[in-house]
Design a protein around this motif. Sequence first.
Motif, PDB file in Angstrom:
ATOM      1  N   GLY A 115     -13.011   5.121  -4.455  1.00  0.00           N
ATOM      2  CA  GLY A 115     -13.329   5.848  -3.822  1.00  0.00           C
ATOM      3  C   GLY A 115     -13.205   5.715  -1.618  1.00  0.00           C
ATOM      4  N   ASP A 116     -13.524   3.860  -1.663  1.00  0.00           N
ATOM      5  CA  ASP A 116     -13.116   3.424  -0.447  1.00  0.00           C
ATOM      6  C   ASP A 116     -12.010   3.309   0.676  1.00  0.00           C
ATOM      7  OD1 ASP A 116     -15.871   2.486  -0.632  1.00  0.00           O
ATOM      8  OD2 ASP A 116     -15.504   1.222  -0.855  1.00  0.00           O
ATOM      9  N   THR A 117     -12.218   4.174   1.248  1.00  0.00           N
ATOM     10  CA  THR A 117     -10.653   3.953   1.595  1.00  0.00           C
ATOM     11  C   THR A 117     -10.688   2.922   2.964  1.00  0.00           C
ATOM     12  OG1 THR A 117     -11.627   5.743   2.733  1.00  0.00           O
ATOM     13  CG2 THR A 117      -9.319   4.415   4.254  1.00  0.00           C
ATOM     14  N   ILE A 118      -9.333   2.219   2.639  1.00  0.00           N
ATOM     15  CA  ILE A 118      -8.485   0.806   2.680  1.00  0.00           C
ATOM     16  C   ILE A 118      -7.506   0.875   3.613  1.00  0.00           C
ATOM     17  CG2 ILE A 118      -7.729  -1.111   2.428  1.00  0.00           C
ATOM     18  CD1 ILE A 118      -8.982  -1.310  -0.150  1.00  0.00           C
ATOM     19  N   ARG A 119      -7.553   0.771   4.428  1.00  0.00           N
ATOM     20  CA  ARG A 119      -6.580   0.704   5.575  1.00  0.00           C
ATOM     21  C   ARG A 119      -5.687  -0.237   6.623  1.00  0.00           C
ATOM     22  NH1 ARG A 119     -10.984   3.487   7.370  1.00  0.00           N
ATOM     23  NH2 ARG A 119     -11.254   5.650   7.529  1.00  0.00           N
ATOM     24  N   VAL A 120      -4.366   0.123   7.195  1.00  0.00           N
ATOM     25  CA  VAL A 120      -3.421  -1.213   7.465  1.00  0.00           C
ATOM     26  C   VAL A 120      -3.073   0.077   8.403  1.00  0.00           C
ATOM     27  CG1 VAL A 120      -1.452   0.414   6.276  1.00  0.00           C
ATOM     28  CG2 VAL A 120      -1.663  -1.734   7.471  1.00  0.00           C
ATOM     29  N   GLY A 121      -3.154  -1.207   9.730  1.00  0.00           N
ATOM     30  CA  GLY A 121      -2.445   0.332  11.494  1.00  0.00           C
ATOM     31  C   GLY A 121      -3.597   1.525  10.792  1.00  0.00           C
ATOM     32  N   ARG A 122      -2.968   2.783  11.023  1.00  0.00           N
ATOM     33  CA  ARG A 122      -2.968   4.083  10.767  1.00  0.00           C
ATOM     34  C   ARG A 122      -2.418   4.890   9.495  1.00  0.00           C
ATOM     35  NH1 ARG A 122       0.343   6.407  16.166  1.00  0.00           N
ATOM     36  NH2 ARG A 122      -0.637   4.706  17.637  1.00  0.00           N
ATOM     37  N   VAL A 123      -2.145   3.986   8.261  1.00  0.00           N
ATOM     38  CA  VAL A 123      -2.124   4.541   7.146  1.00  0.00           C
ATOM     39  C   VAL A 123      -3.576   3.785   6.249  1.00  0.00           C
ATOM     40  CG1 VAL A 123      -0.932   4.349   4.918  1.00  0.00           C
ATOM     41  CG2 VAL A 123       0.461   4.250   7.244  1.00  0.00           C
ATOM     42  N   GLU A 124      -4.382   5.047   5.654  1.00  0.00           N
ATOM     43  CA  GLU A 124      -5.398   5.272   4.530  1.00  0.00           C
ATOM     44  C   GLU A 124      -5.128   5.359   3.657  1.00  0.00           C
ATOM     45  OE1 GLU A 124      -7.874   8.403   6.171  1.00  0.00           O
ATOM     46  OE2 GLU A 124      -7.990   7.330   7.688  1.00  0.00           O
ATOM     47  N   MET A 125      -5.651   4.234   2.879  1.00  0.00           N
ATOM     48  CA  MET A 125      -5.682   4.191   1.187  1.00  0.00           C
ATOM     49  C   MET A 125      -7.247   4.523   0.265  1.00  0.00           C
ATOM     50  SD  MET A 125      -2.614   1.141   0.751  1.00  0.00           S
ATOM     51  CE  MET A 125      -3.768  -0.338   1.409  1.00  0.00           C
ATOM     52  N   THR A 126      -6.770   4.991  -0.804  1.00  0.00           N
ATOM     53  CA  THR A 126      -8.093   5.071  -1.428  1.00  0.00           C
ATOM     54  C   THR A 126      -8.195   4.310  -2.464  1.00  0.00           C
ATOM     55  OG1 THR A 126      -8.003   7.720  -0.696  1.00  0.00           O
ATOM     56  CG2 THR A 126      -9.128   7.152  -2.800  1.00  0.00           C
ATOM     57  N   ALA A 127      -9.515   3.692  -2.424  1.00  0.00           N
ATOM     58  CA  ALA A 127      -9.422   2.079  -3.436  1.00  0.00           C
ATOM     59  C   ALA A 127      -9.628   3.113  -5.025  1.00  0.00           C
ATOM     60  CB  ALA A 127     -10.361   1.348  -3.557  1.00  0.00           C
ATOM     61  N   ARG A 128      -9.339   2.747  -6.001  1.00  0.00           N
ATOM     62  CA  ARG A 128      -9.854   2.818  -7.172  1.00  0.00           C
ATOM     63  C   ARG A 128     -10.280   2.038  -7.837  1.00  0.00           C
ATOM     64  NH1 ARG A 128     -11.524   7.851  -5.669  1.00  0.00           N
ATOM     65  NH2 ARG A 128     -10.150   9.339  -6.177  1.00  0.00           N
ATOM     66  N   HIS A 129     -11.324   2.143  -8.901  1.00  0.00           N
ATOM     67  CA  HIS A 129     -12.581   1.030  -9.821  1.00  0.00           C
ATOM     68  C   HIS A 129     -11.836   1.240 -11.195  1.00  0.00           C
ATOM     69  CE1 HIS A 129     -16.306  -0.355 -11.216  1.00  0.00           C
ATOM     70  NE2 HIS A 129     -15.445  -1.673 -11.566  1.00  0.00           N
TER      71      HIS A 129
END
Length: 218
Positions: A115-129
């Motif tokens: 559920g953590d958020t990982i960003r590249v610039g203004r783009v957000e991605m959600t991590a799934r374990h």
Amino acid sequence: MTYSGAVEVGGPADVHELSDLVISKIAVGPMNNNAYLLRCRATDEQLLIDAANDSARLLSLIGDDSIASVVTTHQHGDHWQALDEVVRVTGARTYAGRHDAEGIPVPTDVLVDDGDTIRVGRVEMTARHLVGHTPGSIALIYDDPHGHPHVFTGDCLFPGGVGNTWGEERSFASLINDVETKFFHALPDETWVYPGHGTDTTLGAERPHLAEWRERGW
């Protein structure tokens, strides 16, 4: 050029142009591994997923803009052989799943949880374990506000099945449960899947086969 996701070791990258994000896919060794370079259109910040091998080719793909971060999807050695050199040259922050970080010989700056958020610039991605292929594999989901989701699955989901669990029933049950819950139950058929090896797929192409995978046990 239309993006297909079909790349070969030694061949050029294939580039998927999205409204806010550019995804460049390249194949390197040692086991026909895929690496993905993500660039935010608004800021030009870049993130690399899996510095698998061939640091010279990866650094050439990265170019003069460098990268802010590199995410390692899991601890298996074929996914981090170029990580040390890429980090040394770029100074990038390193991300990995909390439960796999100890198996990666390059220090992890950011331990990633579900559920953590990982960003590249203004783009957000959600991590799934996801548990089964390794204890701490992570996938990244980009829910494109202008289109369908995109998911970078590492070695947890491929065209034709989930990742290898070496005949261990508990590991397979865990992995397919996580894949069903966090991908197939949560995301639409149009979701584009970028795996750690080989060609891309969509959740819609794989969804009809879930019962078959469970029946065969791999």
